[in-house]
Write an enzyme that holds these catalytic residues in place. Structure first.
Site, mmCIF file in Angstrom:
data_model
loop_
_atom_site.group_PDB
_atom_site.id
_atom_site.type_symbol
_atom_site.label_atom_id
_atom_site.label_comp_id
_atom_site.label_asym_id
_atom_site.label_seq_id
_atom_site.Cartn_x
_atom_site.Cartn_y
_atom_site.Cartn_z
ATOM 1 N N GLN A 142 -3.951 3.365 4.794
ATOM 2 C CA GLN A 142 -3.990 2.455 5.951
ATOM 3 C C GLN A 142 -4.585 1.112 5.517
ATOM 4 O O GLN A 142 -4.441 0.730 4.374
ATOM 5 C CB GLN A 142 -4.770 3.077 7.130
ATOM 6 N N ASP A 157 0.288 -0.709 4.793
ATOM 7 C CA ASP A 157 1.582 -1.029 4.171
ATOM 8 C C ASP A 157 1.551 -2.305 3.337
ATOM 9 O O ASP A 157 2.562 -3.002 3.201
ATOM 10 C CB ASP A 157 2.694 -1.139 5.232
ATOM 11 N N ARG A 204 -16.951 19.609 14.500
ATOM 12 C CA ARG A 204 -17.429 20.771 13.720
ATOM 13 C C ARG A 204 -16.649 22.057 14.015
ATOM 14 O O ARG A 204 -17.190 23.134 14.039
ATOM 15 C CB ARG A 204 -18.943 20.961 13.946
ATOM 16 N N GLY A 230 2.216 6.232 3.989
ATOM 17 C CA GLY A 230 3.471 6.293 3.233
ATOM 18 C C GLY A 230 3.331 5.264 2.129
ATOM 19 O O GLY A 230 3.322 4.069 2.403
ATOM 20 N N HIS A 231 3.140 5.706 0.913
ATOM 21 C CA HIS A 231 2.909 4.806 -0.216
ATOM 22 C C HIS A 231 4.142 4.811 -1.113
ATOM 23 O O HIS A 231 4.511 5.849 -1.663
ATOM 24 C CB HIS A 231 1.650 5.235 -0.992
ATOM 25 N N THR A 262 7.495 6.574 9.241
ATOM 26 C CA THR A 262 8.200 6.823 10.508
ATOM 27 C C THR A 262 9.516 6.053 10.618
ATOM 28 O O THR A 262 10.283 6.314 11.547
ATOM 29 C CB THR A 262 7.305 6.400 11.702
ATOM 30 N N ARG A 303 9.873 3.147 11.625
ATOM 31 C CA ARG A 303 9.830 2.156 12.709
ATOM 32 C C ARG A 303 9.804 0.741 12.135
ATOM 33 O O ARG A 303 9.196 0.505 11.093
ATOM 34 C CB ARG A 303 8.554 2.348 13.553
ATOM 35 N N LYS A 349 -0.103 -0.665 -1.453
ATOM 36 C CA LYS A 349 -1.135 0.067 -2.219
ATOM 37 C C LYS A 349 -0.513 0.995 -3.255
ATOM 38 O O LYS A 349 -0.952 1.077 -4.397
ATOM 39 C CB LYS A 349 -2.034 0.873 -1.251
ATOM 40 N N GLY A 353 5.070 -12.054 -2.127
ATOM 41 C CA GLY A 353 5.257 -13.505 -2.155
ATOM 42 C C GLY A 353 6.733 -13.846 -2.164
ATOM 43 O O GLY A 353 7.157 -14.847 -1.573
HETATM 44 P P1 GDP Z 1 1.471 1.056 1.151
HETATM 45 O O1 GDP Z 1 1.422 1.952 2.318
HETATM 46 O O2 GDP Z 1 0.344 0.062 1.145
HETATM 47 O O3 GDP Z 1 1.577 1.764 -0.156
HETATM 48 O O4 GDP Z 1 2.803 0.172 1.315
HETATM 49 P P2 GDP Z 1 4.256 0.735 1.754
HETATM 50 O O5 GDP Z 1 4.852 1.456 0.624
HETATM 51 O O6 GDP Z 1 4.178 1.432 3.063
HETATM 52 O O7 GDP Z 1 5.002 -0.614 2.073
HETATM 53 C C1 GDP Z 1 5.183 -1.613 1.123
HETATM 54 C C2 GDP Z 1 6.702 -1.871 0.986
HETATM 55 O O8 GDP Z 1 6.920 -3.086 0.306
HETATM 56 C C3 GDP Z 1 7.395 -0.810 0.163
HETATM 57 O O9 GDP Z 1 8.727 -0.690 0.621
HETATM 58 C C4 GDP Z 1 7.365 -1.404 -1.230
HETATM 59 O O10 GDP Z 1 8.402 -0.903 -2.070
HETATM 60 C C5 GDP Z 1 7.558 -2.855 -0.944
HETATM 61 N N1 GDP Z 1 6.905 -3.800 -1.860
HETATM 62 C C6 GDP Z 1 5.729 -3.672 -2.509
HETATM 63 N N2 GDP Z 1 5.433 -4.806 -3.159
HETATM 64 C C7 GDP Z 1 6.440 -5.668 -2.916
HETATM 65 C C8 GDP Z 1 6.696 -7.034 -3.287
HETATM 66 O O11 GDP Z 1 5.910 -7.683 -3.968
HETATM 67 N N3 GDP Z 1 7.858 -7.590 -2.832
HETATM 68 C C9 GDP Z 1 8.743 -6.904 -2.065
HETATM 69 N N4 GDP Z 1 9.842 -7.532 -1.662
HETATM 70 N N5 GDP Z 1 8.517 -5.630 -1.688
HETATM 71 C C10 GDP Z 1 7.381 -5.028 -2.097
HETATM 72 P P1 IMO Z 2 -0.386 3.335 4.796
HETATM 73 O O1 IMO Z 2 -1.392 4.103 3.993
HETATM 74 C C1 IMO Z 2 0.592 1.346 8.554
HETATM 75 C C2 IMO Z 2 -0.952 3.153 12.218
HETATM 76 C C3 IMO Z 2 0.043 3.777 13.169
HETATM 77 C C4 IMO Z 2 -0.681 3.570 14.485
HETATM 78 C C5 IMO Z 2 -2.139 3.777 14.126
HETATM 79 C C6 IMO Z 2 -2.653 5.189 14.368
HETATM 80 O O2 IMO Z 2 1.021 3.630 4.489
HETATM 81 O O3 IMO Z 2 -0.715 1.863 4.773
HETATM 82 P P2 IMO Z 2 -2.281 7.588 13.294
HETATM 83 O O4 IMO Z 2 -1.049 8.278 12.818
HETATM 84 O O5 IMO Z 2 -3.288 7.352 12.208
HETATM 85 O O6 IMO Z 2 -2.871 8.228 14.490
HETATM 86 O O7 IMO Z 2 -1.775 6.130 13.767
HETATM 87 O O8 IMO Z 2 -2.231 3.491 12.731
HETATM 88 N N1 IMO Z 2 -0.896 3.674 10.837
HETATM 89 C C7 IMO Z 2 -0.397 2.986 9.808
HETATM 90 N N2 IMO Z 2 0.202 1.776 9.768
HETATM 91 N N3 IMO Z 2 0.373 2.039 7.409
HETATM 92 C C8 IMO Z 2 -0.256 3.240 7.424
HETATM 93 O O9 IMO Z 2 -0.602 3.883 6.301
HETATM 94 C C9 IMO Z 2 -0.633 3.781 8.664
HETATM 95 N N4 IMO Z 2 -1.239 4.933 9.056
HETATM 96 C C10 IMO Z 2 -1.395 4.844 10.368
HETATM 97 O O10 IMO Z 2 1.274 3.107 13.112
HETATM 98 O O11 IMO Z 2 -0.542 2.231 14.890
HETATM 99 MG MG MG Z 3 2.661 2.575 3.898
#
Ligand code: GDP
Ligand code: IMO
Ligand code: MG
Length: 423
Positions: A224, A13, A143, A40-41, A301, A303, A16, A332
């Site tokens: 991840q 998170d 496998r 979740g991107h 999720t 959470r 990315k 930042g």
């Molecule tokens: P990913 O899984 O690495 O793609 O990241 P996620 O999308 O799960 O979580 C990043 C969260 O931070 C998302 O809600 C984005 O919209 C938000 N986000 C990304 N860059 C920034 C930032 O520079 N500032 C703020 N405030 N939010 C950001």
């Molecule tokens: P992105 O790509 C944050 C965490 C879960 C749990 C552990 C194992 O959005 O950064 P799993 O479902 O793989 O069996 O869960 O890994 N987890 C993540 N945490 N961002 C993710 O993906 C995650 N994918 C899995 O919360 O702790």
């Molecule tokens: Mg994510």
């Protein structure tokens, strides 16, 4: 032509999705190399927010090929939902979204097994997203898995039946109280498989090899983060794939020597969702502020994410394992208004001060050693140029660059595509 990688350096998170979207204009192909719908991107532009789980984050750019690599695990049901959500964008999926024949499928029973396994662990549960990731990768390495390419064969449903029957017996073994109606789940699964089959399946390693020969530029998108890597993460509180740079080689069939830039992405602080050790976790008002201002809720999720100070010991370790060549610092803006910022520079480990990431990082073994830095007041969210950044932010960045010995090339100051400062 070289392949560049973008991967998370913390517990996921990091942002990315946003940065892949920003960088896509520089690439012909965006290729996801591991993980599945546990990811979740999030992308934001034109006042809209989009969350992608399996589909690569270049999908909104016309003319860019988005490839789901062999290292990814696909749940046809979630994949179909993602396609449905994108319907209004009139994307030519047949042309712009390619799926590796060697990617493994998540079956409904994999999801049930994930739930049963977690329920049986009680307090020791991993905090899985319950998307069936662990059981699917277990069948892959065991496998027994079913792959996308199998869907082109006549006998795949027989293979499916025997695997699903075995899974049912395994679910019984866990003796967990899980209610389910498999026939309903299967009907939904088979409908979704038919939708998946309308897409283009390819021998992706061959495709990427040819693309490189033709001089196409490729960005591999990780899911991840490094601390969730099955080998190098905080085992067993990890995911079931290699999230680190080597995972891009096995997850796409790209040779190590072809990789050029490794973009390592991190938040200006740290978050974690799910269970497991987290040395710099905050349980006070500062942590609550990060969570509130940063809107730290899981994109998959929902959470709440646990929040804490930046951990340079963990970050240094991730930079090292991945061979990061450029750093990208996210969020930042969330730290604006903190009078003082703390950065963990070392661990106190069983009475000794150490700089490396040890085998045991649980609270009883590790206490973070902090350095304090001055915070900044300014709202960063409207800034577009490095020259606008406050001195205290520049000092923070300079300090991190010196400690990590890698330049920070991009600073993100908000969720929108436009809230991105290139240094
Ligand atoms: P990913 O899984 O690495 O793609 O990241 P996620 O999308 O799960 O979580 C990043 C969260 O931070 C998302 O809600 C984005 O919209 C938000 N986000 C990304 N860059 C920034 C930032 O520079 N500032 C703020 N405030 N939010 C950001
Ligand atoms: P992105 O790509 C944050 C965490 C879960 C749990 C552990 C194992 O959005 O950064 P799993 O479902 O793989 O069996 O869960 O890994 N987890 C993540 N945490 N961002 C993710 O993906 C995650 N994918 C899995 O919360 O702790
Ligand atoms: Mg994510």
């Amino acid at each position: 032509m070289a392949v560049d990688l973008l991967l998370g350096l913390q517990w996921g998170d990091e942002g990315k999705g946003k940065i892949v979207d920003v960088l896509t204009k520089n690439y012909d192909i965006i290729a996801r190399f591991q993980g599945g719908p546990n990811a979740g991107h999030t992308l934001e532009f034109d006042g809209h927010k989009h969350v992608l789980h399996t589909i690569p984050s270049g999908i909104f750019h016309d003319g860019t090929i988005n490839l789901v690599g062999n290292g990814v695990v696909i749940d046809p049901v979630i994949f179909k939902r993602e396609l449905d959500n994108l319907e209004k964008f009139n994307i030519d999926f047949k042309k712009n979204l390619l799926i590796s024949r060697k990617a493994h499928l998540i079956l409904p029973t994999h999801r049930l097994l994930d739930a049963a396994s977690e329920a049986s662990k009680g307090k020791a549960k991993i905090g899985s997203t319950l998307k069936g990731i662990g059981p699917t990768y277990m069948d892959k390495t065991g496998r027994n898995g079913i792959r996308v390419g199998d869907l082109e064969m006549d006998n795949w449903q027989e293979k499916y039946r025997s695997l699903a029957d075995k899974h049912e017996a395994m679910i019984d073994f866990y003796n967990a109280e899980i209610q389910y109606d498999l026939s309903e789940l299967e009907a939904e699964f088979f409908r979704a498989v038919e939708v998946l089959k309308t897409l283009t399946f390819i021998d992706s390693e061959e495709y990427l090899h040819k693309a490189q020969q033709e001089g196409k530029s490729i960005l591999a998108e990780g899911a991840q983060g490094s601390l969730l890597d099955i080998d190098f993460g905080t085992y067993p509180f990890v995911t079931s794939s290699n999230t680190t740079a080597a995972g891009a080689c096995t997850g796409l069939g790209v040779a190590p020597g072809k990789i050029k830039e490794v973009y390592g992405i991190f938040k200006a602080y740290t978050t974690r969702v799910g269970s497991g050790p987290f040395p710099t976790e905050l349980f006070d008002e500062d942590g609550a502020t990060m969570g509130r201002v940063g809107n730290e809720f899981g994109a998959t999720t929902g959470r709440p994410r646990r929040c804490g100070w930046l951990d340079l010991v963990a970050l240094r370790y991730a930079v090292q394992v991945n061979g990061v060549t450029q750093l990208i610092m996210m969020k930042g803006d969330v730290l604006s208004g903190f009078e003082k910022l703390k950065v963990c520079t070392a661990y106190n480990y069983k009475g000794e001060t150490i700089q490396h990431f040890p085998y045991n990082i649980e609270a009883e073994n590790v206490t973070p050693v902090y350095t304090e830095m001055k915070g900044w007041e300014a709202d960063l969210t409207k800034m577009t140029e490095a020259s606008q950044m406050p001195k205290a932010l520049n000092d923070y960045i300079d300090y991190l660059e010196k400690e990590l010995n890698v330049p920070i090339k991009i600073v993100s100051v908000g969720p929108d595509r436009k809230q991105t400062i290139i240094r």
